[in-house]
Enzyme design. Structure first.
Site, PDB file in Angstrom:
ATOM      1  N   ARG A  61     -17.714 -16.187  -8.872  1.00 27.33           N
ATOM      2  CA  ARG A  61     -16.386 -16.709  -8.520  1.00 27.33           C
ATOM      3  C   ARG A  61     -15.957 -16.211  -7.142  1.00 27.33           C
ATOM      4  NH1 ARG A  61     -11.737 -14.409  -9.955  1.00 27.33           N
ATOM      5  NH2 ARG A  61     -12.590 -13.448 -11.836  1.00 27.33           N
ATOM      6  N   TYR A 114      -3.220 -38.451   0.956  1.00 29.75           N
ATOM      7  CA  TYR A 114      -3.853 -38.735  -0.336  1.00 29.75           C
ATOM      8  C   TYR A 114      -2.847 -38.446  -1.467  1.00 29.75           C
ATOM      9  CZ  TYR A 114      -6.972 -38.251  -4.315  1.00 29.75           C
ATOM     10  OH  TYR A 114      -7.567 -38.361  -5.543  1.00 29.75           O
ATOM     11  N   ASP A 186      -6.889 -32.829   6.707  1.00 27.95           N
ATOM     12  CA  ASP A 186      -7.881 -33.358   5.767  1.00 27.95           C
ATOM     13  C   ASP A 186      -8.795 -34.281   6.568  1.00 27.95           C
ATOM     14  OD1 ASP A 186      -9.273 -34.858   3.853  1.00 27.95           O
ATOM     15  OD2 ASP A 186      -7.674 -34.596   2.373  1.00 27.95           O
ATOM     16  N   LYS A 211     -16.917 -36.928  -1.258  1.00 24.70           N
ATOM     17  CA  LYS A 211     -17.034 -38.169  -0.495  1.00 24.70           C
ATOM     18  C   LYS A 211     -18.244 -38.095   0.446  1.00 24.70           C
ATOM     19  CE  LYS A 211     -13.459 -39.204  -2.877  1.00 24.70           C
ATOM     20  NZ  LYS A 211     -12.566 -38.110  -2.971  1.00 24.70           N
TER      21      LYS A 211
END
Ligand SMILES: Cc1ncc(COP(=O)(O)O)c(C=O)c1O
Length: 398
Positions: A61, A114, A186, A211
């Site tokens: 993690r 978004y 972004d 993406k």
């Protein structure tokens, strides 16, 4: 960690990504370190590993060699000092927002962001006392006027969805910098192949790696890249508590996809320009929006920022409006009716009957979307095959 070769071109650097040295030699494909825990010789060495993102691997993690390889590869392409991979684009975005904002801070954000990012900003406003002002981003003075003494972040996107608006990012970063405000961008729609915001003054770049970076509709992931070590450390500390860390297998799939990122981006851009040009002449089509078209309002700006191509997303308006849009979306055969983007396959979507179905025509117009708007996220298929499919669907819709 072995570094990428010192070469200038992203086409080469996407192929020669960093790999972890194991026994004096190095694997040429990044191994998947699926194990989540690492052992130490003594407690001092173990204690040192707790401290920050650059220490020895300790617990996945906090850091993992496969995930680190992805972070270094994206940071290298973006021209940042370090990256932080997350389980999804939203994982990366939330890690950045939650680590950098506190109650009472103010954010200036582009209104075209978004949907889940807008939802998150709304949540931060409602539940955590973060103030948010939305701007179009089209005019640096509009952004300057929106800044307040407590403004902490300016949040932008490289290419807006589905309007394909491109704003003068370097000018907006400069406005933010003047006021001591951090710029977060972004860059999912451009990818670092087409645009690298940090070189123009951004502080943090975020990606939905789901993406273009991954590129094959088989992985969910996100990456944030930082202009300074200080920002990286700050977000890393929060992210490891949040638990949005990337899984090693997802990181490996993303790295594997990234080896062809430069080739794919070139083809996405060529295909999108080809389809946008053909759509412009089609009688069933009222208007086309693609930043590569000379009559796009942001064409000159987009060409200056992204000289190698204008991305793989275009949108167009059907003359027949809402009903025609629905018919078109159901009539494509090679393209898929799907909400994602940035993969080798072409997707179409009719926002008015799907993602934005709750909006009236007037509300749609305010969001820059028409009742007959179709978004096409163009893949890397042969452009003639794609056109044959769109053309047959247009005839049904027309
Ligand atoms: C521009 C942009 N940013 C972020 C996201 C969120 O990414 P993810 O779905 O990987 O969480 C998306 C998803 O479509 C996106 O289009």
């Amino acid at each position: 960690m072995n570094s990428p070769h010192d070469v200038p071109h992203p086409e080469t650097r996407t192929v020669h990504t960093p790999v972890v040295e194991v026994t004096g030699s190095r694997p040429l494909g990044t191994p998947i370190y699926q194990g989540h825990i690492f052992a130490f010789e003594d407690s001092d060495a173990m204690a040192e590993a707790f401290g920050g993102p650059d220490g020895a691997f300790f617990y996945s993690r906090l850091g993992n060699p496969t995930v680190r390889a992805l972070e270094e590869a994206v940071a290298d392409l973006e021209g940042g000092v370090a990256g932080l991979a997350a389980a999804s684009g939203m994982g990366a975005i939330n890690s950045v927002l939650l680590a950098l904002l506190r109650s009472g801070d103010h954010v200036v954000a582009q209104s075209c962001l978004y949907g889940a990012t807008i939802a998150m900003l709304g949540d931060l406003a409602e539940r955590w006392g973060v103030e948010v002002t939305y701007v179009s981003g089209a005019d640096p003075e509009e952004v300057r006027a929106a800044l307040r003494p407590n403004t902490r972040l300016l949040y932008l996107e490289t290419i807006a969805n589905p309007t394909t608006q491109v704003v003068d990012l370097p000018a907006l970063f400069a406005v933010a910098k003047d006021a001591g405000v951090l710029s977060v961008v972004d860059n999912t729609f451009a990818s670092p192949i087409l645009y690298r915001p940090i070189a123009d003054g951004a502080d943090v770049v975020v990606h939905s790696a789901t993406k273009y970076l991954g590129g094959h509709s088989d992985v969910l992931g996100g990456v944030a890249v930082f202009a300074t070590e200080e920002l990286h450390r700050k977000v890393w500390h929060y992210a490891v508590e949040l638990g949005a860390s990337a899984d090693p297998f997802a990181a490996w799939l993303t790295l594997r996809g990234m080896q062809t990122l430069a080739l794919r981006m070139r083809r996405h851009c060529e295909n999108a320009l080809d389809l946008a040009t053909r759509l412009t002449d089609h009688p069933a089509v009222a208007s086309v929006r693609y930043p590569g078209l000379p009559d796009h309002p942001d064409h000159e700006l987009a060409s200056r920022l992204m000289p190698d191509g204008h991305g793989g997303v275009l949108s167009f308006d059907l003359a027949g409006g809402r009903e025609a849009g629905k018919v078109f979306a159901g009539a494509v055969r090679l393209a898929s009716l799907s909400a994602s983007l940035g993969t080798v396959k072409t997707y179409v979507m009719h926002p008015a009957s799907t993602s934005h179905r709750q909006l009236t025509d007037e509300q749609l117009r305010a969001a820059g979307i028409g009742a007959g708007t179709i978004r096409v996220t163009v893949g890397i298929e042969h452009p003639d095959d794609l056109w044959a499919d769109l053309d047959q669907a247009l005839r049904k819709a027309g």
